[in-house]
Each structure stands twice: as C-alpha cells, then as structure tokens.
Design an enzyme around this catalytic site. Structure first.
Site, short mmCIF file in Angstrom:
data_model
loop_
_atom_site.label_atom_id
_atom_site.label_comp_id
_atom_site.label_asym_id
_atom_site.label_seq_id
_atom_site.Cartn_x
_atom_site.Cartn_y
_atom_site.Cartn_z
N GLY A 12 0.77 -1.23 0.00
CA GLY A 12 0.00 0.00 0.00
C GLY A 12 0.81 1.28 0.00
N ASN A 14 1.40 3.19 -2.59
CA ASN A 14 0.65 4.17 -3.37
C ASN A 14 -0.55 4.70 -2.57
OD1 ASN A 14 1.79 4.73 -6.02
ND2 ASN A 14 1.52 2.55 -6.43
N ARG A 66 -15.45 -17.73 -9.23
CA ARG A 66 -15.14 -16.34 -9.57
C ARG A 66 -16.41 -15.50 -9.75
NH1 ARG A 66 -10.31 -13.51 -9.21
NH2 ARG A 66 -9.49 -15.62 -9.09
N ASN A 108 -6.21 3.30 -12.79
CA ASN A 108 -5.18 2.32 -12.45
C ASN A 108 -3.81 2.97 -12.60
OD1 ASN A 108 -4.14 -0.38 -11.87
ND2 ASN A 108 -3.48 -0.40 -14.00
N HIS A 110 0.12 1.97 -13.44
CA HIS A 110 0.95 0.89 -14.00
C HIS A 110 2.40 1.37 -14.04
CE1 HIS A 110 1.84 -2.75 -16.22
NE2 HIS A 110 2.60 -2.02 -17.01
N GLU A 148 -12.28 -2.56 -20.47
CA GLU A 148 -12.34 -4.02 -20.37
C GLU A 148 -11.11 -4.71 -20.92
OE1 GLU A 148 -16.05 -5.88 -21.37
OE2 GLU A 148 -17.23 -4.20 -20.63
N ASP A 151 -4.76 -2.88 -19.44
CA ASP A 151 -3.93 -1.68 -19.55
C ASP A 151 -4.17 -0.94 -20.86
OD1 ASP A 151 -2.71 -2.29 -17.09
OD2 ASP A 151 -1.19 -3.53 -18.06
N ALA A 180 7.81 8.61 -9.66
CA ALA A 180 6.67 8.69 -10.58
C ALA A 180 5.35 8.30 -9.92
CB ALA A 180 6.91 7.83 -11.82
N GLU A 181 5.22 7.06 -9.46
CA GLU A 181 3.92 6.58 -8.99
C GLU A 181 3.35 7.42 -7.85
OE1 GLU A 181 3.48 2.30 -8.43
OE2 GLU A 181 5.39 2.01 -9.47
#
Length: 214
Positions: A12, A14, A66, A108, A110, A148, A151, A180-181
């Site tokens: 965690g 981020n 799932r 998101n 990446h 969907e 990335d 960066a993140e």
C-alpha cells in the site's frame, strides 16, 4: 467532495501517497472513503486503519467460484458509493460489470510508460525485469482509466524515470515508485476532483485552470 475508494493487494505505498496528499490538503477536497483489499494480510489495510479509513477484505478465496466473488465485490463497492475507484497495486481483474457500471470512474497505476511493458503478464517486478532485459534507457509510470482490456484504457498522466546501468529490478521498482507513482496518483485524483478531466474520442483530456487543453 469526491468519494474515493482505493483497491490494494499488498503493502500500500501508493495508498500511503494518496493518504499523505489528503492529509496535506493536496487532493482538492477528494476524500479516501474506504480501502478494499483482496488480501486479508495486506499491510495496506493497516495503513488505512492508522489513517482512520474504513478497510475491508473481499477475497476470491472466500467464495466458491469467480462469479460469486465478482458479485460480492461489486456489492461491496456499491455499498461504499464511490465517485472514483483507484486501483493502487490491485492484482485482481476487475469484473466487467463493475467496469461498465463505473465507466470513466476507475483509475489504475501501472509501473511503465504504456504501451510499453504492459498487458498480460506484466505486473510487479515482472515489469521492471522486462525493462532491464530489453535494455531501454527510460521507463516510468502511467495513470490510466480502466476499460475491459488489459492496460488499454485512456491514459491520463505519465512520468518518465531514467534506467541506470547498475539497476536491478528492485532498485528500478523503488525509483519508479518514488519518482513517478507516488506523484502521479495524487495528481490524477486532484485533477478529477477539480473537474478538469474529460474523456473525449477515447482519450483523456486535461484542462488547465486557464482554459487551455494539455
């Protein structure tokens, strides 16, 4: 106030960057309303608890299949009434129904400059291993909206990070996070909270306060 729900799987860091930005009043009024993890042992849940943010675990291991898990995950998310969902190191594929329901409201992060080193198989250290194996000189991180695909959603923000000759996957991962993140995610949330982001013709467009488009 923009209600933000952050989804995490591990440490965690981020999430912590987002929580710190909120504490420093750098999110333009956005508020982390809750944290969801698929991993009951995730340290991110401890970070949330320390910050006084509700945290819950919705794990695929607790459901027979799932489909049942996806239904429970979506119900948990709906109950939190998020304005924005942020995937901050979340290693579970988001259900298609959730993507449709929250279209344009899921972000998101990446750890590469998409479209390089992204898609199936590129996560965690594997991204940085791929960068070093290919021998590129510059990598970085990308904040994008989730669709969907894997990335493939509209890119909102990117930041480049130098690849050094003596890098290991671990040292490169650490520098990408620090340079960066941890900067991009709070910035992306702030821009959305300020109403300065639009998705037009499949691309994310950021409007400056002066009215010019970036």
């Amino acid at each position: 106030m923009l209600r933000v729900v952050v989804c995490v799987s591990g440490g965690g860091t981020n999430l912590q960057a987002i929580l710190d930005a909120e504490a420093e009043d750098k999110l333009a009024g956005a508020h982390v309303a809750a944290v969801i993890s698929n991993n009951r042992e995730a340290y991110a849940l401890k970070r949330a608890e320390k910050a006084g943010v509700p945290g819950l675990c919705v794990s695929p291991k607790d459901y027979p299949d799932r489909e049942t898990y996806h239904r429970a995950f979506l119900e948990a998310m709906d109950s939190l009434q998020p304005d924005l969902i942020v995937l901050a190191g979340f290693l579970v594929k988001i259900p298609a129904e959730m993507i449709r329901r929250y279209s344009g409201r899921i972000l998101n992060i990446h750890p590469s400059l998409i479209p390089a080193f992204c898609g199936t198989g590129y996560y965690g250290l594997k991204v940085h291993e791929g960068v070093l194996k290919r021998g590129v000189r510059v990598t970085g991180a990308t904040v994008h909206f989730v669709d969907e695909g894997m990335d493939t959603g509209p890119i909102l923000l990117q930041k480049a990070v130098e690849v050094r000759p003596d890098d290991t996957p671990e040292t490169l991962q650490k520098r990408v996070m620090e340079e960066a993140e941890w900067l991009l995610l709070p910035s992306a949330i702030r821009l959305i909270a300020e109403g300065r982001v639009k998705i037009w013709a499949g691309k994310a467009v950021v409007q400056t306060k002066e009215g010019d488009l970036l």
